[in-house]
Design a protein around this motif. Sequence first.
Motif, PDB file in Angstrom:
ATOM      1  N   VAL A   1      -6.979  -9.361  -3.550  1.00  0.00           N
ATOM      2  CA  VAL A   1      -7.312  -9.690  -2.277  1.00  0.00           C
ATOM      3  C   VAL A   1      -8.120 -10.950  -2.035  1.00  0.00           C
ATOM      4  N   VAL A   2      -7.904 -11.750  -1.125  1.00  0.00           N
ATOM      5  CA  VAL A   2      -8.792 -12.819  -0.847  1.00  0.00           C
ATOM      6  C   VAL A   2      -8.701 -13.008   0.548  1.00  0.00           C
ATOM      7  N   ALA A   3      -9.820 -13.090   1.135  1.00  0.00           N
ATOM      8  CA  ALA A   3     -10.006 -13.320   2.522  1.00  0.00           C
ATOM      9  C   ALA A   3      -9.654 -14.941   2.922  1.00  0.00           C
ATOM     10  N   PHE A   4      -8.864 -15.114   4.044  1.00  0.00           N
ATOM     11  CA  PHE A   4      -8.681 -16.362   4.441  1.00  0.00           C
ATOM     12  C   PHE A   4      -9.950 -16.913   5.001  1.00  0.00           C
ATOM     13  N   ASP A   5     -10.296 -18.255   4.563  1.00  0.00           N
ATOM     14  CA  ASP A   5     -11.213 -19.027   5.123  1.00  0.00           C
ATOM     15  C   ASP A   5     -10.747 -20.213   5.599  1.00  0.00           C
ATOM     16  N   PRO A   6     -10.645 -20.432   6.743  1.00  0.00           N
ATOM     17  CA  PRO A   6      -9.916 -21.955   7.210  1.00  0.00           C
ATOM     18  C   PRO A   6     -10.743 -22.787   6.750  1.00  0.00           C
ATOM     19  N   ALA A   7     -12.076 -22.741   6.449  1.00  0.00           N
ATOM     20  CA  ALA A   7     -12.983 -23.895   5.915  1.00  0.00           C
ATOM     21  C   ALA A   7     -12.809 -24.241   4.637  1.00  0.00           C
ATOM     22  N   ASP A   8     -12.221 -23.452   3.696  1.00  0.00           N
ATOM     23  CA  ASP A   8     -12.319 -23.323   2.366  1.00  0.00           C
ATOM     24  C   ASP A   8     -10.933 -24.615   2.224  1.00  0.00           C
ATOM     25  N   PRO A   9     -11.537 -25.622   1.265  1.00  0.00           N
ATOM     26  CA  PRO A   9     -10.477 -26.948   1.078  1.00  0.00           C
ATOM     27  C   PRO A   9      -9.363 -26.259   0.133  1.00  0.00           C
TER      28      PRO A   9
ATOM     29  N   ARG B   1      -5.965 -11.508   2.999  1.00  0.00           N
ATOM     30  CA  ARG B   1      -6.655 -10.873   3.872  1.00  0.00           C
ATOM     31  C   ARG B   1      -7.128 -11.709   5.308  1.00  0.00           C
ATOM     32  N   LEU B   2      -6.389 -11.204   6.430  1.00  0.00           N
ATOM     33  CA  LEU B   2      -6.915 -11.672   7.402  1.00  0.00           C
ATOM     34  C   LEU B   2      -7.681 -10.627   8.516  1.00  0.00           C
ATOM     35  N   GLU B   3      -8.887 -11.032   9.032  1.00  0.00           N
ATOM     36  CA  GLU B   3      -9.339 -10.232   9.919  1.00  0.00           C
ATOM     37  C   GLU B   3     -10.251 -10.970  10.943  1.00  0.00           C
ATOM     38  N   ALA B   4     -10.362 -10.332  11.904  1.00  0.00           N
ATOM     39  CA  ALA B   4     -11.229 -11.110  13.119  1.00  0.00           C
ATOM     40  C   ALA B   4     -12.785 -11.441  12.799  1.00  0.00           C
ATOM     41  N   PRO B   5     -13.326 -12.368  13.123  1.00  0.00           N
ATOM     42  CA  PRO B   5     -14.624 -12.765  12.769  1.00  0.00           C
ATOM     43  C   PRO B   5     -15.437 -11.891  13.418  1.00  0.00           C
ATOM     44  N   GLU B   6     -15.207 -11.239  14.519  1.00  0.00           N
ATOM     45  CA  GLU B   6     -16.247 -10.505  15.503  1.00  0.00           C
ATOM     46  C   GLU B   6     -15.544  -9.359  16.040  1.00  0.00           C
ATOM     47  N   TYR B   7     -16.265  -8.449  16.290  1.00  0.00           N
ATOM     48  CA  TYR B   7     -15.888  -7.154  16.789  1.00  0.00           C
ATOM     49  C   TYR B   7     -15.010  -7.095  18.079  1.00  0.00           C
ATOM     50  N   ASP B   8     -15.460  -8.168  18.836  1.00  0.00           N
ATOM     51  CA  ASP B   8     -14.865  -8.335  20.060  1.00  0.00           C
ATOM     52  C   ASP B   8     -14.144  -9.453  20.164  1.00  0.00           C
ATOM     53  N   THR B   9     -13.494  -9.864  19.278  1.00  0.00           N
ATOM     54  CA  THR B   9     -12.629 -10.966  19.155  1.00  0.00           C
ATOM     55  C   THR B   9     -11.228 -10.581  19.933  1.00  0.00           C
ATOM     56  N   SER B  10     -10.780 -11.467  20.936  1.00  0.00           N
ATOM     57  CA  SER B  10      -9.492 -10.984  21.679  1.00  0.00           C
ATOM     58  C   SER B  10      -8.514 -10.980  21.120  1.00  0.00           C
ATOM     59  N   ALA B  11      -7.235 -10.465  21.283  1.00  0.00           N
ATOM     60  CA  ALA B  11      -5.985 -10.583  20.804  1.00  0.00           C
ATOM     61  C   ALA B  11      -5.642 -11.969  20.821  1.00  0.00           C
ATOM     62  N   GLU B  12      -5.754 -12.779  21.510  1.00  0.00           N
ATOM     63  CA  GLU B  12      -5.370 -14.071  21.728  1.00  0.00           C
ATOM     64  C   GLU B  12      -5.945 -14.999  20.547  1.00  0.00           C
ATOM     65  N   ASP B  13      -7.354 -14.824  20.408  1.00  0.00           N
ATOM     66  CA  ASP B  13      -8.021 -15.525  19.460  1.00  0.00           C
ATOM     67  C   ASP B  13      -7.529 -15.116  17.861  1.00  0.00           C
ATOM     68  N   PHE B  14      -7.427 -13.853  17.969  1.00  0.00           N
ATOM     69  CA  PHE B  14      -6.923 -13.388  16.421  1.00  0.00           C
ATOM     70  C   PHE B  14      -5.647 -13.696  16.315  1.00  0.00           C
TER      71      PHE B  14
ATOM     72  N   GLU C   1      -6.411  -2.324   7.667  1.00  0.00           N
ATOM     73  CA  GLU C   1      -7.115  -2.065   6.452  1.00  0.00           C
ATOM     74  C   GLU C   1      -8.619  -2.131   6.838  1.00  0.00           C
ATOM     75  N   MET C   2      -9.157  -1.181   7.381  1.00  0.00           N
ATOM     76  CA  MET C   2     -10.382  -1.051   7.938  1.00  0.00           C
ATOM     77  C   MET C   2     -11.423  -0.033   7.538  1.00  0.00           C
ATOM     78  N   THR C   3     -12.602  -0.430   7.388  1.00  0.00           N
ATOM     79  CA  THR C   3     -13.479   0.775   7.132  1.00  0.00           C
ATOM     80  C   THR C   3     -14.110   1.584   8.085  1.00  0.00           C
ATOM     81  N   PHE C   4     -14.563   2.782   8.212  1.00  0.00           N
ATOM     82  CA  PHE C   4     -15.041   3.397   9.217  1.00  0.00           C
ATOM     83  C   PHE C   4     -16.139   2.909  10.178  1.00  0.00           C
TER      84      PHE C   4
END
Length: 309
Positions: free
Chosen positions: A15-23, A34-47, A101-104
């Motif tokens: 599993v490798v997390a997607f980093d858009p800054a990785d060339p 792996r795709l995950e929101a960067p912040e807890y309060d990331t909106s559905a639109e931003d994700f 796929e989240m932790t507690f």
Amino acid sequence: MTINQHVTEFAGLPVVAFDPADPLAAYQTGIAWRLEAPEYDTSAEDFAAQIMQFVETVDPASVQALVIGAWGSAYDTPPPVTLLADLASRLTGLRALFLGEMTFEECEISWIRQDDITPLLAAYPALEVLRVRGATEGLTLSPVRHTALRELAIEAGGLPARVVRAVADCDLPALEHLELWLGDPQYGGDATVDDLVPILAGTRLPALTYLGLRDAMIADEVAAAVAGAPVVARLHTLDLSLGVLSDAGAAALLAGQSLTHLRRLDLHHHYVSEESAARLARELSGVEVDLSDREEADSDGDRYVAVAE
């Protein structure tokens, strides 16, 4: 037990997390993204925008496996099922999907809001692995026929009976691995052994070799039902782990049909006495029997599944 670590491998891929800054992101293959929101309060639109950035950055046809982590406030926002289904014409190589796929620490398993996963199976007829975490809130499934799915797993602190019945009503001729975390009634796990009857009959699951009925408050009842179930003769692994299996369940397993054909009987996290455990090991000497993580009932006699909240 809590789920406190992310998976490092999925569907046989790292599993490798997607980093858009990785060339180099556009050139990586042979991995589970792996795709995950960067912040807890990331909106559905931003994700959703993050997912679109992903498919614009990598070659979507090369994506074999996706792990969808926290999509923001997962307790009150459903996963991006519709978007993922809409992307099927681009994600033509997708064969494995892990949704939730989240932790507690990110979201307790019973708080994860899910959605109708039927569109995913309809949109990806070549999908081979589907794993879903979190089921009490929102998860639904309509009975479907899917000829490619080899592995289906639903991890829950409490799996609603309606979902168990829907799984049982599906026609899955290629399914080899079925894993249901039945959970605790306090967290929505209201399934009974009656809901499992079609699964235990195995009629629509001719290829099944692994059956996991895990994390169950009704573990003893499940063991008694499994003891006479036709599907067991085809299994190489029977997994009743993470639940509250006691001496009654262990005795039911030994009193039923022969289990000596199994390669593995997984009972870890249990409430079986040392005497009954020794009898299981003795009578199933040719089977790998996992009786690790023995628990003791509390002062009130209460037993607890490994994963609930």
